[in-house]
Design a protein around this motif. Structure first.
Motif, PDB file in Angstrom:
ATOM      1  N   GLY A   1     -14.510  21.530  16.582  1.00 48.92           N
ATOM      2  CA  GLY A   1     -15.668  20.748  17.030  1.00 48.92           C
ATOM      3  C   GLY A   1     -15.430  20.057  18.358  1.00 48.92           C
ATOM      4  N   LEU A   2     -14.431  20.504  19.098  1.00 47.40           N
ATOM      5  CA  LEU A   2     -14.113  19.883  20.388  1.00 47.40           C
ATOM      6  C   LEU A   2     -14.159  20.924  21.507  1.00 47.40           C
ATOM      7  N   ALA A   3     -15.203  21.758  21.467  1.00 50.85           N
ATOM      8  CA  ALA A   3     -15.344  22.828  22.453  1.00 50.85           C
ATOM      9  C   ALA A   3     -15.313  22.248  23.861  1.00 50.85           C
ATOM     10  N   PRO A   4     -14.490  22.783  24.756  1.00 51.30           N
ATOM     11  CA  PRO A   4     -14.483  22.304  26.137  1.00 51.30           C
ATOM     12  C   PRO A   4     -15.862  22.496  26.767  1.00 51.30           C
ATOM     13  N   LYS A   5     -16.219  21.585  27.659  1.00 50.60           N
ATOM     14  CA  LYS A   5     -17.542  21.617  28.285  1.00 50.60           C
ATOM     15  C   LYS A   5     -17.798  22.929  29.019  1.00 50.60           C
ATOM     16  N   ASN A   6     -16.751  23.480  29.664  1.00 52.06           N
ATOM     17  CA  ASN A   6     -16.937  24.746  30.379  1.00 52.06           C
ATOM     18  C   ASN A   6     -17.310  25.875  29.426  1.00 52.06           C
TER      19      ASN A   6
ATOM     20  N   MET B   1      -8.955  21.334  34.273  1.00 47.01           N
ATOM     21  CA  MET B   1      -9.466  20.015  33.856  1.00 47.01           C
ATOM     22  C   MET B   1     -10.618  20.206  32.876  1.00 47.01           C
ATOM     23  N   ARG B   2     -10.516  19.513  31.735  1.00 46.81           N
ATOM     24  CA  ARG B   2     -11.615  19.490  30.766  1.00 46.81           C
ATOM     25  C   ARG B   2     -11.899  18.027  30.428  1.00 46.81           C
ATOM     26  N   PRO B   3     -13.153  17.571  30.550  1.00 43.60           N
ATOM     27  CA  PRO B   3     -13.445  16.163  30.253  1.00 43.60           C
ATOM     28  C   PRO B   3     -13.542  15.938  28.734  1.00 43.60           C
ATOM     29  N   TYR B   4     -13.012  14.807  28.253  1.00 46.15           N
ATOM     30  CA  TYR B   4     -13.142  14.423  26.838  1.00 46.15           C
ATOM     31  C   TYR B   4     -13.357  12.919  26.731  1.00 46.15           C
TER      32      TYR B   4
ATOM     33  N   GLU C   1     -16.424   9.623  29.400  1.00 48.58           N
ATOM     34  CA  GLU C   1     -15.366  10.640  29.349  1.00 48.58           C
ATOM     35  C   GLU C   1     -14.296  10.370  30.413  1.00 48.58           C
ATOM     36  N   ILE C   2     -13.124  10.964  30.192  1.00 50.45           N
ATOM     37  CA  ILE C   2     -12.083  10.966  31.223  1.00 50.45           C
ATOM     38  C   ILE C   2     -11.611  12.411  31.417  1.00 50.45           C
TER      39      ILE C   2
END
Lengths: 265, 265
Positions: A130-135, A166-169, A222-223
């Protein structure tokens, strides 16, 4: 395309030459670097010394048809490192001169092919949690940055910078994201840094202007989270390319080899 | 002190508690870190991810008397990781609180001892090639600097900087110095950078003011050469020490364990 073997056969016959992101989910995908003998020893040491940025899975064993520990990666059937990727980048003197569907003409006696782990593996695991990267959600390419962190020097590979993806979370998700990707030891593992202070430590000046891939928005809650990136070895070759005699071959970014294994540690 | 075994016996009986530099030349010497179970897994990953700065030789195997691959390092006879170093540093909450000749009281069920390669091995090889480091010639300690290069994060070990040792060499000798030390894969290997531009990349502000060890003059025809340094793991423990419950034990710098092996790759 029901399994990696038939997918590799499509590539071998030049019936598939597109990207592999999202294909055959769960199977490990590999980056490629083919080097002349003279540079191969330095590169193998570079991987030994920098396993997070350059996670070496295996190399060819005196032939384009065989890998070291072959059966671990290719269960059975034919294999040809010169044809089984969808697309190849051909470099001379550190410069990209051509993209081709095979590199049969470039392979010569003494060349060594290296397979390097790719972060597609952990993107699939993140999505499953459930934490699919935004890209992945947006169907865009991940943002990649050249940093001021250098690989630990090895032979001809000197002053070669880390490339990071880079992936924002959300801050609250960071620990889970770290835990999930930590297990992927052969495909970059956990993030090497995170946060806006992390960007500063890595010498990233503008998070909106990635050197490779697409810009990805970072929302207010997000960071940015930074992983070592498989583009690092290709940038290393570009950096010291003038001291390498002969053709160097990489995969075309995004166009990976699909292996028969799901094992990533 | 004719062989490593009888030297370890002297230490075990607290008859030798001094430094080991130059003793039993050619035998591998090891740095120590003993961690509670909770931190041990993160530390083992840290070594896996940063093999140049934290070259893990082996760890204890559920007992202070046994190492993994024991026979490779200790040929026969008794071994006790709590007594066989000349001197121990005892840390609590990341702070050095005591130096002792053994750490029997600090070792508890679940503690794991890690042996880490030490650059004394390659200093001996450099000297044999007529390239003795200036600190060896002068009988002083090597200069060590805290850098702005960070280890690739692993578990609790985050934002931990590389420590580097510096030895000055003539520009014409650099390639030979690199070649000799490259072979010492388990004891930091070749330099990670060199030159005054290298010092800048590593964020070293003043080469005359090392954070550890002694200042070493750099002559006009010399440049500084930087190796990853075995102090890095102890600084990592100091950096994140507040998140480690219980005692952490290191060797006292310069006071190493002498192993029965001369093998360094």
């Amino acid at each position: 395309m029901s399994n990696p073997e038939s997918f590799r056969e499509l590539c071998r016959n030049e019936l598939h030459s597109g990207p592999t992101s999202g294909l055959l989910s769960g199977y490990v995908q590999a980056n490629l670097l083919i080097l002349p003998q003279s540079a191969a020893e330095s590169f193998e040491d570079l991987c030994f010394r920098n396993p997070v940025a350059c996670p070496l899975l295996c190399k060819t064993n005196d032939s384009p048809y065989r890998l070291e520990n072959h059966d671990r990666y290719i269960k059975n059937g034919h294999f040809d490192i010169r044809r089984d990727f969808p697309k190849y980048n051909i470099y001379h003197g550190g410069e990209l001169i051509e993209q081709k569907n095979n590199c049969v003409d470039e392979w010569a006696e003494g060349h060594v092919g290296f397979l390097i782990g790719c972060s597609f593996s952990f993107e699939y695991a993140l999505a499953q949690a459930g934490l699919a990267p935004k890209n992945v959600v947006q169907g865009s390419n991940v943002s990649m940055f050249v940093t001021t962190k250098y690989l630990d020097t090895s032979g001809i590979f000197h002053r070669c910078p880390y490339v990071v993806s880079m992936r924002p979370y959300k801050v609250n998700d960071i620990e889970q994201v770290r835990q999930i990707t930590r297990l992927f030891k052969k495909t970059h593992g956990e993030p090497i840094d995170w946060g806006f202070d992390g960007a500063q430590r890595l010498g990233i000046r503008d998070l909106k202007q990635p050197e490779y891939g697409d810009p990805i928005d970072i929302a207010e809650n997000e960071i940015p989270v930074f992983w070592a990136c498989g583009v690092t070895p290709q940038l290393a070759v570009a950096t010291v390319g003038q001291s390498i005699d002969g053709a160097v071959v990489g995969h075309t970014p995004g166009h990976m080899l699909v292996l028969d294994t799901t094992q990533v540690s």
